[in-house]
Design an enzyme around this catalytic site. Structure first.
Site, mmCIF file in Angstrom:
data_model
loop_
_atom_site.group_PDB
_atom_site.id
_atom_site.type_symbol
_atom_site.label_atom_id
_atom_site.label_comp_id
_atom_site.label_asym_id
_atom_site.label_seq_id
_atom_site.Cartn_x
_atom_site.Cartn_y
_atom_site.Cartn_z
ATOM 1 N N HIS A 37 28.503 23.854 -13.291
ATOM 2 C CA HIS A 37 29.041 25.038 -13.857
ATOM 3 C C HIS A 37 30.106 25.703 -12.963
ATOM 4 O O HIS A 37 29.961 25.719 -11.487
ATOM 5 C CB HIS A 37 28.551 25.674 -14.777
ATOM 6 C CG HIS A 37 27.012 26.022 -13.490
ATOM 7 N ND1 HIS A 37 28.014 27.605 -12.834
ATOM 8 C CD2 HIS A 37 26.052 26.480 -13.032
ATOM 9 C CE1 HIS A 37 26.661 27.783 -11.922
ATOM 10 N NE2 HIS A 37 25.706 27.381 -11.410
ATOM 11 N N GLU B 33 18.306 25.236 -14.054
ATOM 12 C CA GLU B 33 17.919 25.585 -13.125
ATOM 13 C C GLU B 33 16.858 25.912 -12.570
ATOM 14 O O GLU B 33 16.024 26.710 -13.773
ATOM 15 C CB GLU B 33 19.498 27.340 -12.269
ATOM 16 C CG GLU B 33 19.047 27.657 -11.436
ATOM 17 C CD GLU B 33 19.095 25.813 -9.863
ATOM 18 O OE1 GLU B 33 18.067 25.532 -9.826
ATOM 19 O OE2 GLU B 33 20.617 25.503 -9.683
#
Length: 466
Positions: free
Chosen positions: A269, A345
């Site tokens: 990202h 994550e």
């Protein structure tokens, strides 16, 4: 005429899901184990795994005593009844497996017996060992028999995610040295050691998977040792259904798979406000949005991928920063975004939003334990690296099986992406300190149906410098 007993079993964690089988050949008079077989076969159903276990057991019996009679004992009523000819085989996936089993050993000398599960513990244990090995990115071998070995195979952990700067140096300092623990991404590839039976070496330049076959763009992997960050991963290269495939070839005589692989283009990202501050930013914190810089990075990578024109599907972590990055790319490519929880994550617990130095000051003992063992979790109920590794490997299997022969953009984070790269390389644990993964960088891994994987690209940021 000699008699042998074959006990076999198979299982799937999800049905279909990551699957494996186990089989054992026994001396019926003494109970002695004559041969064992087990294999992680990727994503498959319980029934497929059970049939593959039967086939492996019969082949092992044939190797031991081709003229023997065999008594097969299984706790699968379906397989026993179908192979005994009492139940009709209706499912199209079962017919070729049943035919293969019938050919594995002369059918006239094989009889089948159903036994309850508690009497099939040996084969069941082997099947679970094979699935455990698959979760670590390995294939089963006879030495894979203890939890201690599983734990020993996992790498030492270090701070991942957005908490990158100084992590490798901090680990070196904790170990009582002043030498940096990191280097270039190229060094990671150079030091990679394939697992036993891996046949992917030498195929890395095979053009396939939508054109992601070129080496990384020069200069995209950082040479600054202080910038490298570690991330957790299972201990060996992906033996996935290549993962597109249930039933990866493992024998030394198996030929390479030259069909179109499932190719994962791995996009980290774009930046958030926490990224330049090097703070822990996982799945247990505030879920920050992209910063203005991060939005520019997402737009730049969208243009680069549109120019390339090879992405066919987009899958994203559920976290906002990934979804915003993925949606920017999807809007440019005219594709939809599918969210997969397995790509999120690590949950860093009470460390979320802190720098590495702040965690060292506030939770020194917990940090030491976390750095020393992949089983240790961050303070306050965070997620251990061992748990993250299992989750990422399961997501890899699931997605590669669903997208065999396709090119898929996975928008994720440092920990999941490094895990996938490390698995594919089969690199030693210390190689994780020799990789950098920049915000909005691109990497790529191709997965073949024979269980091999090929890293095609690592930390490409050329699109951010135009």
């Amino acid at each position: 005429m000699r008699e042998l007993v074959v006990e076999a079993d198979g299982g799937s964690r999800g049905n279909p899901g990551p699957a494996g089988y186990g089989a054992v050949v026994l001396d019926p008079a003494t109970g002695e184990t004559l041969a064992e077989a087990a294999e992680y076969i990727g994503v498959a159903t319980n029934n497929v795994a059970e049939y593959k276990g039967l086939i492996a057991g019969l082949r092992a019996a044939l190797d031991l005593a081709p003229d023997a009679v065999v008594r097969v004992r299984m706790d699968s009523k379906l397989v026993v009844e179908q192979m005994s000819g009492r139940w009709k085989i209706k499912h199209p996936d079962m017919k070729p497996l049943a035919a293969e089993a019938a050919r594995a050993f002369p059918a006239a000398r094989v009889r089948y017996e159903w036994i309850p599960r508690e009497r099939n513990k040996h084969a069941d244990r082997l099947a679970n060992e094979a699935m455990d090995a698959g979760a670590r990115g390995e294939q089963w071998s006879p030495r894979d028999t203890s939890a201690a070995q599983v734990a020993a195979a996992l790498p030492p952990a270090g701070p991942p995610g957005d908490a990158a700067a100084g992590a490798a140096k901090a680990r070196a300092a904790l170990a009582g040295t002043n030498s940096p623990a990191a280097g270039s991404a190229g060094a990671a590839a150079a030091t990679a050691t394939p697992a036993v039976g891996d046949r992917s070496a030498g195929r890395g330049g095979t053009p396939s998977g939508g054109g992601w076959a070129q080496p990384p763009v020069p200069g995209t992997a950082s040479q600054d040792p202080s910038a490298a960050e570690p991330a957790p991963a299972p201990a060996a290269p992906a033996a996935v259904p290549a993962d597109a495939a249930a039933g990866a070839a493992t024998g030394p005589t198996a030929g390479p798979d030259l069909s179109t692989p499932a190719t994962f283009v791995l996009l980290r990202h774009g930046e958030t406000a926490l990224t330049p501050e090097k703070r822990f930013s996982g799945s247990g914190g505030s879920d920050p949005e992209l910063s203005e810089a991060g939005r520019r990075q997402a737009a730049a990578v969208a243009e680069a991928l549109a120019a390339r024109g090879t992405i066919q599907h987009i899958v994203s972590s559920p976290l906002v920063r990934c979804r915003q990055t993925a949606e920017t790319v999807a809007a440019r490519l005219g594709l939809d975004v599918v969210v997969d929880q397995g790509l999120r994550e690590t949950d860093f617990g009470a460390w979320e939003g802190l720098t590495f130095a702040e965690v060292r000051e506030r939770h020194p003992e917990d940090l030491d334990a976390w750095l020393a063992s992949p089983k240790a979790a961050p303070t306050g109920g965070g997620e251990s690296f061992a748990a993250v590794a299992r989750r990422v490997a399961a997501a890899r299997d699931r997605l590669a099986a669903a997208h065999a022969g396709r090119t898929v953009l996975l928008v994720s984070h440092v920990t999941p992406i490094k895990t996938l790269v490390r698995l594919a390389l089969g690199a030693p644990p210390e190689s994780l300190f020799k990789m950098e993964l920049s915000a909005a960088s691109l990497s790529a891994v191709a997965y073949y149906a024979d269980g091999n994987a090929s890293v095609r690209l690592l930390n490409d940021t050329s699109h951010l410098r135009r």
